[in-house]
Design a protein around this motif. Sequence first.
Motif, mmCIF file in Angstrom:
data_model
loop_
_atom_site.group_PDB
_atom_site.id
_atom_site.type_symbol
_atom_site.label_atom_id
_atom_site.label_comp_id
_atom_site.label_asym_id
_atom_site.label_seq_id
_atom_site.Cartn_x
_atom_site.Cartn_y
_atom_site.Cartn_z
ATOM 1 N N THR A 1 26.079 47.468 16.357
ATOM 2 C CA THR A 1 24.738 47.351 16.941
ATOM 3 C C THR A 1 24.700 47.786 18.401
ATOM 4 O O THR A 1 23.616 47.950 18.963
ATOM 5 C CB THR A 1 24.216 45.901 16.871
ATOM 6 O OG1 THR A 1 24.949 45.076 17.794
ATOM 7 C CG2 THR A 1 24.336 45.350 15.464
ATOM 8 N N PHE B 1 20.012 47.037 22.032
ATOM 9 C CA PHE B 1 20.838 47.470 20.907
ATOM 10 C C PHE B 1 20.816 48.994 20.797
ATOM 11 O O PHE B 1 19.859 49.657 21.214
ATOM 12 C CB PHE B 1 20.317 46.871 19.602
ATOM 13 C CG PHE B 1 20.429 45.376 19.532
ATOM 14 C CD1 PHE B 1 21.506 44.773 18.902
ATOM 15 C CD2 PHE B 1 19.454 44.556 20.098
ATOM 16 C CE1 PHE B 1 21.611 43.386 18.828
ATOM 17 C CE2 PHE B 1 19.552 43.177 20.029
ATOM 18 C CZ PHE B 1 20.631 42.593 19.394
ATOM 19 N N ARG C 1 29.252 43.958 17.738
ATOM 20 C CA ARG C 1 29.185 44.816 18.927
ATOM 21 C C ARG C 1 29.356 46.292 18.567
ATOM 22 O O ARG C 1 28.645 47.157 19.084
ATOM 23 C CB ARG C 1 30.256 44.401 19.936
ATOM 24 C CG ARG C 1 29.932 43.117 20.693
ATOM 25 C CD ARG C 1 30.800 43.017 21.940
ATOM 26 N NE ARG C 1 30.496 41.844 22.727
ATOM 27 C CZ ARG C 1 29.461 41.721 23.552
ATOM 28 N NH1 ARG C 1 28.606 42.722 23.679
ATOM 29 N NH2 ARG C 1 29.267 40.619 24.239
ATOM 30 N N GLU C 2 30.316 46.572 17.694
ATOM 31 C CA GLU C 2 30.593 47.970 17.342
ATOM 32 C C GLU C 2 29.410 48.625 16.648
ATOM 33 O O GLU C 2 29.070 49.778 16.923
ATOM 34 C CB GLU C 2 31.832 48.050 16.436
ATOM 35 C CG GLU C 2 33.145 47.794 17.160
ATOM 36 C CD GLU C 2 34.331 47.839 16.213
ATOM 37 O OE1 GLU C 2 34.123 48.099 14.999
ATOM 38 O OE2 GLU C 2 35.474 47.622 16.668
ATOM 39 N N ASN D 1 25.713 52.922 16.566
ATOM 40 C CA ASN D 1 26.851 53.659 17.121
ATOM 41 C C ASN D 1 26.825 55.155 16.830
ATOM 42 O O ASN D 1 27.506 55.939 17.486
ATOM 43 C CB ASN D 1 28.180 53.034 16.670
ATOM 44 C CG ASN D 1 28.358 53.042 15.162
ATOM 45 O OD1 ASN D 1 27.955 53.965 14.459
ATOM 46 N ND2 ASN D 1 28.981 51.989 14.639
ATOM 47 N N ILE E 1 32.153 39.026 15.721
ATOM 48 C CA ILE E 1 31.759 39.453 17.066
ATOM 49 C C ILE E 1 32.084 40.927 17.281
ATOM 50 O O ILE E 1 31.266 41.694 17.807
ATOM 51 C CB ILE E 1 32.467 38.589 18.127
ATOM 52 C CG1 ILE E 1 31.948 37.152 18.056
ATOM 53 C CG2 ILE E 1 32.261 39.156 19.525
ATOM 54 C CD1 ILE E 1 32.676 36.186 18.971
ATOM 55 N N ARG E 2 33.293 41.330 16.880
ATOM 56 C CA ARG E 2 33.700 42.726 17.073
ATOM 57 C C ARG E 2 32.821 43.671 16.288
ATOM 58 O O ARG E 2 32.329 44.691 16.816
ATOM 59 C CB ARG E 2 35.172 42.903 16.661
ATOM 60 C CG ARG E 2 35.676 44.342 16.784
ATOM 61 C CD ARG E 2 37.138 44.456 16.396
ATOM 62 N NE ARG E 2 37.414 43.936 15.073
ATOM 63 C CZ ARG E 2 37.121 44.593 13.940
ATOM 64 N NH1 ARG E 2 36.540 45.776 13.971
ATOM 65 N NH2 ARG E 2 37.413 44.050 12.770
ATOM 66 N N ILE F 1 27.520 37.581 24.056
ATOM 67 C CA ILE F 1 27.684 37.023 22.708
ATOM 68 C C ILE F 1 28.945 36.166 22.720
ATOM 69 O O ILE F 1 30.013 36.611 23.146
ATOM 70 C CB ILE F 1 27.762 38.128 21.627
ATOM 71 C CG1 ILE F 1 27.888 37.516 20.238
ATOM 72 C CG2 ILE F 1 28.880 39.112 21.902
ATOM 73 C CD1 ILE F 1 26.639 36.878 19.758
ATOM 74 N N TYR G 1 25.263 46.056 20.964
ATOM 75 C CA TYR G 1 24.638 45.028 21.792
ATOM 76 C C TYR G 1 25.361 44.905 23.131
ATOM 77 O O TYR G 1 26.585 44.829 23.176
ATOM 78 C CB TYR G 1 24.684 43.685 21.052
ATOM 79 C CG TYR G 1 23.961 42.567 21.771
ATOM 80 C CD1 TYR G 1 22.594 42.642 22.004
ATOM 81 C CD2 TYR G 1 24.652 41.436 22.217
ATOM 82 C CE1 TYR G 1 21.920 41.607 22.646
ATOM 83 C CE2 TYR G 1 23.989 40.400 22.851
ATOM 84 C CZ TYR G 1 22.624 40.495 23.071
ATOM 85 O OH TYR G 1 21.962 39.475 23.712
ATOM 86 N N ASN G 2 24.591 44.914 24.236
ATOM 87 C CA ASN G 2 25.215 44.858 25.558
ATOM 88 C C ASN G 2 24.910 43.558 26.302
ATOM 89 O O ASN G 2 25.021 43.499 27.527
ATOM 90 C CB ASN G 2 24.778 46.064 26.409
ATOM 91 C CG ASN G 2 23.277 46.094 26.656
ATOM 92 O OD1 ASN G 2 22.541 45.226 26.188
ATOM 93 N ND2 ASN G 2 22.815 47.097 27.384
#
Length: 460
Positions: free
Chosen positions: A257, A319, A254-255, A322, A250-251, A263, A259-260
């Motif tokens: 991609t 997405f 998110r970092e 970063n 999960i981390r 999840i 993704y906001n």
Amino acid sequence: MKFKGNFLKVLGGFVFGTATTMTYNYYNPGIIVSHAKDDQKFGFNLIKSLISKDQVLNDAVAVEATKSATQFGKEFYNNITPEGRRSIIAHPYDKQGSGVSVTVSYIDSTTGERQLMLMEKLKVRNKAEEGFAPQYDQIGGYTHGAGVEGTKKTTLSFAEGEAKDAAEDANTETGVVINLSYSSTSLNTAVQYTTKKDLEEIGEAIAQYNVKIVKKNPYIKNFNPNDIKDYLKSQALEYTRDYNAIDTAIREFREETGYNGIITPEMIREAYTIDNYGTTNVANLHTKVSHYWIDLGTLPKAPTIYESSFKSEREINSFQANGTEIGRLTWVSTNELKSKDDSSLWFQDKPIRFSYIPVLNNIIRELRDKELQETSKGVVNSHDNIAALVKHFQLQQNLSEFSGEFGVIASQKHRIDKCIAQKIGDSSVINSNSLSNIFEQCHEGINLKYDVNILGNIEE
């Protein structure tokens, strides 16, 4: 004259004796140690000068200095000078890495085709102007598990982690050590987190949680990281690092991609775990990697991907790469990926990392099997399940076999499987005749020609 000569001899002897005494005292180990204790910076520089050009001595000092490390590791800090790394974690035994990869996909409701997210790394971290890496890569990274004894961080810092990764990447490529600067404030006021007492309390609480959960479900495989952290909070214990590989997935997702959307651990499914030396991004690191997938479901349009340089407010469920390590994200249909004679897999003019190919094939097969389960109302579990039915009823029908999950032919084969699965799920009785009819109807409907003589061969 004789007196003068004797005086000079005495004076010379006194000077020589004094110099010898001073030299002896200066190099006397006891005096040096005493001085080093009073002036830590002097002692540090003395050690550094001694070991700087002698690798054997350097190694011996490192082992001696870190001998208090437990088998689980311990973190040691440089609080004397701002040079070099802020800290180093020492383990007395060989340690393998632990990491995850994440494959993200959805089904296009218009075409029925599965879409994959491909990721391109930057050639040089934080330098988009240098362009992208020459191949597509996996989303993922290494696990940040429980802090070792002596760790002074309560949370994970993405910025510091990126800086450390960049420095170590540069050292791998060039052999040059990059000094990372940390402010004296952040160094000296860091919160002590994993003391021995903390570790014991957290370990005891997790053990209690394990008993509680297993009593309810003796078949449980992996705990929900959110649940375990909530339980620890109820025991007045704070745990903010990766609890397990799902937490890492999960981390990292998110970092990398950006993704906001929402999840949850329930959306993360493990495909399989590998332990193949040399398939990681660091050739000399033996890493155990768990491969996960996130299925966003069936969508009318692709979730928006923003350029890494985009600064304004983004729409929800979107997405964005970063821009520090990841340079670009792209949606691509499984039909658009092409295999070449050397078994490489390409999208347009760029290949996919070779170690990623089996991951993609296995995950797409698993996702397609999931579609068969849903289409057949749980009667058909997989492509292999259909093959088993053919064998069981001793049918003469040919069954298409997969040599890979990508390209138009593979998609057509899957469409036939879905057709068969749906009709089996809708049938009240399955026998040799009904299954034979189902095969014939689905083959004609999808318009795929089969070689009637050789099982599994297909005329393309």
